[in-house]
Design a protein around this motif. Structure first.
Motif, mmCIF file in Angstrom:
data_model
loop_
_atom_site.group_PDB
_atom_site.id
_atom_site.type_symbol
_atom_site.label_atom_id
_atom_site.label_comp_id
_atom_site.label_asym_id
_atom_site.label_seq_id
_atom_site.Cartn_x
_atom_site.Cartn_y
_atom_site.Cartn_z
ATOM 1 N N VAL A 1 -11.448 -52.883 -79.711
ATOM 2 C CA VAL A 1 -11.344 -53.166 -81.140
ATOM 3 C C VAL A 1 -10.081 -52.544 -81.724
ATOM 4 C CG1 VAL A 1 -12.460 -52.867 -83.386
ATOM 5 C CG2 VAL A 1 -13.849 -53.351 -81.369
ATOM 6 N N SER A 2 -9.831 -51.285 -81.416
ATOM 7 C CA SER A 2 -8.703 -50.583 -82.032
ATOM 8 C C SER A 2 -7.364 -51.114 -81.537
ATOM 9 C CB SER A 2 -8.805 -49.080 -81.754
ATOM 10 O OG SER A 2 -8.719 -48.828 -80.362
ATOM 11 N N SER A 3 -7.250 -51.373 -80.245
ATOM 12 C CA SER A 3 -5.960 -51.797 -79.694
ATOM 13 C C SER A 3 -5.563 -53.179 -80.212
ATOM 14 C CB SER A 3 -6.021 -51.792 -78.170
ATOM 15 O OG SER A 3 -4.782 -52.190 -77.615
ATOM 16 N N LEU A 4 -6.467 -54.139 -80.141
ATOM 17 C CA LEU A 4 -6.144 -55.485 -80.612
ATOM 18 C C LEU A 4 -5.957 -55.522 -82.127
ATOM 19 C CD1 LEU A 4 -8.511 -57.659 -78.395
ATOM 20 C CD2 LEU A 4 -6.060 -57.289 -78.127
ATOM 21 N N PRO B 1 -16.383 -49.862 -87.304
ATOM 22 C CA PRO B 1 -15.715 -48.977 -88.274
ATOM 23 C C PRO B 1 -14.748 -47.993 -87.627
ATOM 24 C CG PRO B 1 -18.047 -48.427 -88.083
ATOM 25 C CD PRO B 1 -17.850 -49.686 -87.331
ATOM 26 N N LEU B 2 -15.156 -47.366 -86.514
ATOM 27 C CA LEU B 2 -14.256 -46.396 -85.883
ATOM 28 C C LEU B 2 -13.021 -47.071 -85.313
ATOM 29 C CD1 LEU B 2 -16.685 -43.934 -84.038
ATOM 30 C CD2 LEU B 2 -15.534 -43.666 -86.236
ATOM 31 N N GLY B 3 -13.203 -48.233 -84.674
ATOM 32 C CA GLY B 3 -12.056 -48.943 -84.126
ATOM 33 C C GLY B 3 -11.102 -49.420 -85.207
ATOM 34 N N THR B 4 -11.640 -49.883 -86.321
ATOM 35 C CA THR B 4 -10.786 -50.348 -87.420
ATOM 36 C C THR B 4 -10.037 -49.191 -88.059
ATOM 37 O OG1 THR B 4 -12.380 -52.137 -87.847
ATOM 38 C CG2 THR B 4 -10.747 -51.664 -89.555
ATOM 39 N N ILE B 5 -10.722 -48.073 -88.273
ATOM 40 C CA ILE B 5 -10.063 -46.894 -88.847
ATOM 41 C C ILE B 5 -8.952 -46.399 -87.924
ATOM 42 C CG2 ILE B 5 -10.414 -44.471 -89.452
ATOM 43 C CD1 ILE B 5 -13.208 -45.260 -90.447
ATOM 44 N N VAL C 1 -18.907 -46.618 -77.983
ATOM 45 C CA VAL C 1 -17.762 -45.785 -77.602
ATOM 46 C C VAL C 1 -16.894 -46.525 -76.579
ATOM 47 C CG1 VAL C 1 -17.088 -43.637 -76.456
ATOM 48 C CG2 VAL C 1 -18.966 -43.640 -78.103
ATOM 49 N N MET C 2 -17.536 -47.242 -75.686
ATOM 50 C CA MET C 2 -16.827 -47.932 -74.615
ATOM 51 C C MET C 2 -15.956 -49.071 -75.135
ATOM 52 S SD MET C 2 -18.511 -49.525 -71.174
ATOM 53 C CE MET C 2 -19.295 -50.843 -72.099
ATOM 54 N N ILE C 3 -16.390 -49.759 -76.208
ATOM 55 C CA ILE C 3 -15.628 -50.913 -76.692
ATOM 56 C C ILE C 3 -14.686 -50.556 -77.846
ATOM 57 C CG2 ILE C 3 -17.434 -52.504 -75.985
ATOM 58 C CD1 ILE C 3 -18.269 -52.780 -78.877
ATOM 59 N N ILE C 4 -14.662 -49.286 -78.256
ATOM 60 C CA ILE C 4 -13.709 -48.887 -79.297
ATOM 61 C C ILE C 4 -12.268 -49.224 -78.909
ATOM 62 C CG2 ILE C 4 -12.647 -46.851 -80.352
ATOM 63 C CD1 ILE C 4 -15.387 -45.701 -80.795
ATOM 64 N N PRO C 5 -11.833 -48.979 -77.659
ATOM 65 C CA PRO C 5 -10.440 -49.332 -77.318
ATOM 66 C C PRO C 5 -10.129 -50.809 -77.497
ATOM 67 C CG PRO C 5 -11.375 -47.879 -75.649
ATOM 68 C CD PRO C 5 -12.490 -48.268 -76.546
ATOM 69 N N SER D 1 -7.226 -62.285 -89.189
ATOM 70 C CA SER D 1 -7.439 -63.247 -88.115
ATOM 71 C C SER D 1 -7.457 -62.546 -86.754
ATOM 72 C CB SER D 1 -6.351 -64.320 -88.148
ATOM 73 O OG SER D 1 -6.483 -65.191 -87.058
ATOM 74 N N GLY D 2 -6.445 -61.716 -86.497
ATOM 75 C CA GLY D 2 -6.404 -60.984 -85.235
ATOM 76 C C GLY D 2 -7.482 -59.925 -85.143
ATOM 77 N N ILE D 3 -7.811 -59.308 -86.276
ATOM 78 C CA ILE D 3 -8.864 -58.293 -86.274
ATOM 79 C C ILE D 3 -10.222 -58.917 -85.953
ATOM 80 C CG2 ILE D 3 -10.104 -56.645 -87.742
ATOM 81 C CD1 ILE D 3 -7.473 -56.120 -89.177
#
Length: 314
Positions: free
Chosen positions: A182-185, A107-111, A176-180, A222-224
């Motif tokens: 998820v969010s970047s891609l 959720p945090l990475g998507t937001i 927290v470590m994998i948020i980048p 698809s990319g998400i």
């Protein structure tokens, strides 16, 4: 003064130049092919070693016991003097910490991706995105001690009975470590959505938020989903955070507030050079590693079919 006539290159020179250009392109193509082949070769080499060493392990231990037994104690015998080789406690610890991480990161990475793609001004995006991606560059051992020395005491103020080693704090820090990732891609996938889809949505009277959630997000799913699968693979394979913060005792539990050991934590705990090569205890490392690879493979195959399905829909 007479002008000299313009001399065109001879046919032989043209053929020679074309031959050199073709040879150069073939050489570049061959180098690129070797680069791609090397990554595939390394992957198959790793899998081959794991299968070879695991085959020796399964010659001594039943695969049924390995997959169904609820006790994992290959180094220390129990009260009956028996060593146990059930991988389920390690699998449960791995899945629980991964699930906790995803509940925070997805959720945090998507937001964050929606904000950076649809709402953030270019100047803000240039500052926020690199700062967010900086989280991926912090050493994982630092995350491990952060979970153990900061997150766990903080959680103990809310849950006084929370033990010092637990999967909850480890999973939250992995999230927290994998948020980048998820969010970047996800943000890259959303920015790749054609502009005319957004303009068509605005022309129909939709707001920016409605356009982001009902047009851009489905078009980029698809990319998400690929970003989610990468985050899952990264969380499953995390080592130092769970080794430091989750505990080192195999425990078959699905309660994140309890201590447990993951597959990666077991591998790093026993692969210190103290076990003799060829011993059964040494071969358990490869059996656990093969299990981890198969788990990651299942997640990636599932993500492939998910991306394929959404490509067909959208």
């Amino acid at each position: 003064m007479t002008e000299r006539p313009l001399q065109l290159p001879s046919k032989q020179a043209q053929l020679s130049s074309k031959l050199v250009r073709d040879l150069r392109e073939k050489a570049i193509e061959f180098v690129l092919f070797l680069a791609a082949l090397s990554s595939v070769g390394v992957t198959f080499a790793i899998i081959g070693i794991l299968i070879e060493e695991s085959f020796l392990f399964f010659q001594k231990v039943s695969i049924v016991e390995f997959l169904t037994s609820t006790t994992w104690s290959p180094l220390i015998a129990d009260a009956d003097g028996k060593f146990n080789y059930g991988i389920l406690p390690l699998i449960s610890g791995t899945l629980v910490t991964t699930a906790v991480a995803l509940l925070l990161a997805v959720p945090l990475g998507t937001i964050a991706a929606i904000y950076l793609s649809e709402f953030a001004k270019p100047r803000v995006r240039e500052v926020v995105k690199p700062a967010l991606e900086l989280l991926a560059g912090i050493p994982t051992v630092v995350y491990g001690y952060f979970a153990f020395l900061f997150v766990t005491p903080l959680l103990q103020k809310v849950y006084p009975d929370l033990p010092g080693f637990n999967m909850l704090s480890a999973g939250l820090v992995i999230g927290v470590m994998i948020i980048p990732y998820v969010s970047s891609l996800s943000e890259d996938a959303m920015r790749a959505v054609p502009v005319h889809l957004r303009e068509g949505s605005y022309a129909m009277g939709a707001t920016r938020l409605q356009t982001a959630l009902r047009v851009v997000l489905p078009a980029a799913i698809s990319g998400i989903s690929a970003a989610y699968i990468l985050g899952i693979s990264r969380a499953v394979g995390e080592t130092m955070v769970v080794a430091i913060a989750a505990g080192g005792q195999p425990n078959l539990t699905w309660n994140p507030t309890e201590p447990a050991q993951t597959i990666t934590a077991y591998i790093v705990a026993v692969s210190l050079g103290d076990l003799p090569y060829g011993s059964l205890e040494y071969e358990t490392i490869f059996a656990a590693g093969l299990t981890l690879v198969l788990m990651t493979l299942v997640f990636n195959i599932g993500g492939h079919f998910l991306r394929k399905r959404y490509r067909e829909i959208y």
